[in-house]
Write a protein that holds these residues in place. Structure first.
Motif, PDB file in Angstrom:
ATOM      1  N   GLN A  94       0.810  -1.213   0.000  1.00 50.57           N
ATOM      2  CA  GLN A  94       0.000   0.000   0.000  1.00 50.57           C
ATOM      3  C   GLN A  94       0.842   1.261   0.000  1.00 50.57           C
ATOM      4  O   GLN A  94       2.038   1.225   0.260  1.00 50.57           O
ATOM      5  N   HIS A  96       0.037   5.701   1.018  1.00 45.11           N
ATOM      6  CA  HIS A  96      -0.945   6.700   1.438  1.00 45.11           C
ATOM      7  C   HIS A  96      -0.661   8.040   0.772  1.00 45.11           C
ATOM      8  O   HIS A  96       0.497   8.379   0.543  1.00 45.11           O
ATOM      9  N   LYS A 112      -2.171  10.474   5.227  1.00 43.34           N
ATOM     10  CA  LYS A 112      -1.766   9.600   6.319  1.00 43.34           C
ATOM     11  C   LYS A 112      -0.255   9.448   6.360  1.00 43.34           C
ATOM     12  O   LYS A 112       0.370   9.042   5.383  1.00 43.34           O
ATOM     13  N   GLU A 114       2.416   7.507   9.021  1.00 48.04           N
ATOM     14  CA  GLU A 114       2.351   6.527  10.100  1.00 48.04           C
ATOM     15  C   GLU A 114       3.751   6.023  10.407  1.00 48.04           C
ATOM     16  O   GLU A 114       4.695   6.275   9.641  1.00 48.04           O
ATOM     17  N   HIS A 171       4.609   0.395   1.359  1.00 46.51           N
ATOM     18  CA  HIS A 171       4.847  -0.363   2.589  1.00 46.51           C
ATOM     19  C   HIS A 171       3.882  -1.523   2.749  1.00 46.51           C
ATOM     20  O   HIS A 171       2.765  -1.478   2.249  1.00 46.51           O
TER      21      HIS A 171
HETATM   22 ZN    ZN Z   1      -0.210   2.201   5.904  1.00 46.99          ZN
END
Ligand code: ZN
Length: 309
Positions: A94, A96, A112, A114, A171
């Protein structure tokens, strides 16, 4: 003033396992429990307060009605989300978007950012962080031609490793990994690749065009500062300070007084047990120390991850 203990919300996932039950002692809903939303005010998992005068209220209600507990921080939502994630199988790969892209393409949602602390993993565990394309053109070409093995950057991991995942960073957690995730309170995820797996006979939806839009090139790995603050009975390391959060790891062996001088402090006990100001705490507990909590005393043998703005 008391610490605000929260009741986690669990999520069953096709890739989830049972370690949140066996390792952390939570009452999990099944052997496919992938996520424990430990400190969350997100509508998909809004944690309830367990103790004190706010018992039974959700974190979002607390944020809306008692903003003084959070140092009167501005914003329409509690800004962070803390999760434990138990991956029995590989998760899809994925990326973001950032705030600007999400605002334009996802109805004003936040982007996002993280970060992941590796709580535990198998001896031969690996993780997907970044890619090997040198330019954005090459990102597009490698994805469109499905050159996944050359494109995806897979590296070995061990317990205690830490990864910052900025918007645009490819990631994925692989099977055999248990992490603590600290993230912006958002759910916007673009799935690039799912190892060509089928779910109920069909491939899961991918978001290839949006992924190509947002993946940054070249990938630059994040280096954790090696600097640690040590004192009698403790060692504290800042894992990351970015625009959205600051995350520290605290290892405690004894009794130590600290000062809570942030708008609020999220605390997750990941190993051991002890007390905070005389209240028993153990591995798997998550709480918030509100604004102006002031001095607090931790006692015991514990490893703790904290986060603040
Ligand atoms: Zn993520």
């Amino acid at each position: 003033m008391e610490p605000i203990f929260l009741k986690p919300v669990f999520k069953q996932m096709i890739w989830g396992g049972n370690r949140l039950g066996t390792d952390f002692g939570y009452e999990i809903p099944g052997d496919d429990t992938g996520e424990c939303w430990a400190i969350s005010a997100h509508p998909n998992g809004d944690c309830q307060v367990k103790n004190g005068v706010y018992a039974g209220m959700s974190l979002s209600e607390l944020w809306n009605d008692h903003r003084e507990l959070f140092g009167n921080t501005e914003g329409d939502r509690f800004p962070l989300l803390i999760k434990l994630i138990d991956a029995r199988a590989d998760l899809s790969i994925q990326v973001h978007p950032n705030d600007a892209y999400a605002k334009e393409h996802e109805n004003g949602s936040l982007g996002k950012t993280e970060c992941w602390y590796i709580v535990d993993c198998d001896a031969d565990a690996e993780i997907v962080i970044g890619h090997h394309a040198k330019t954005h053109e090459e990102v597009k070409e490698m994805i469109e031609n499905k050159r996944w093995n050359e494109f995806i950057r897979v590296i070995p991991i061990k317990k205690g490793d830490f990864f910052q995942i900025n918007p645009g960073c490819l990631h994925a957690i692989k099977g055999g990994t248990l992490i603590l995730e600290t993230q912006q309170n958002s759910d916007i995820t673009y799935r690039v690749y799912d190892y060509d797996r089928l779910s109920n006979g069909k491939p899961r939806e991918l978001h290839v065009e949006k992924s190509i839009d947002v993946i940054e090139a070249p990938f630059v790995p994040y280096q954790v500062s090696a600097t640690k603050e040590t004192g009698a009975g403790y060692e504290r390391q800042n894992l990351i300070t970015c625009d959205f959060y600051s995350v520290d790891k605290l290892e405690l062996h004894g009794t130590v007084a600290f000062t809570q001088d942030k708008p609020f402090l999220n605390v997750s006990i990941l190993e051991g047990d002890g007390t905070i100001d005389g209240i028993a705490i153990r591995k798997g507990d998550h709480f918030i120390l509100p604004a102006e909590y002031g001095e607090y005393t931790l006692s015991g043998n514990m490893m703790v991850i904290t986060s603040s703005l």
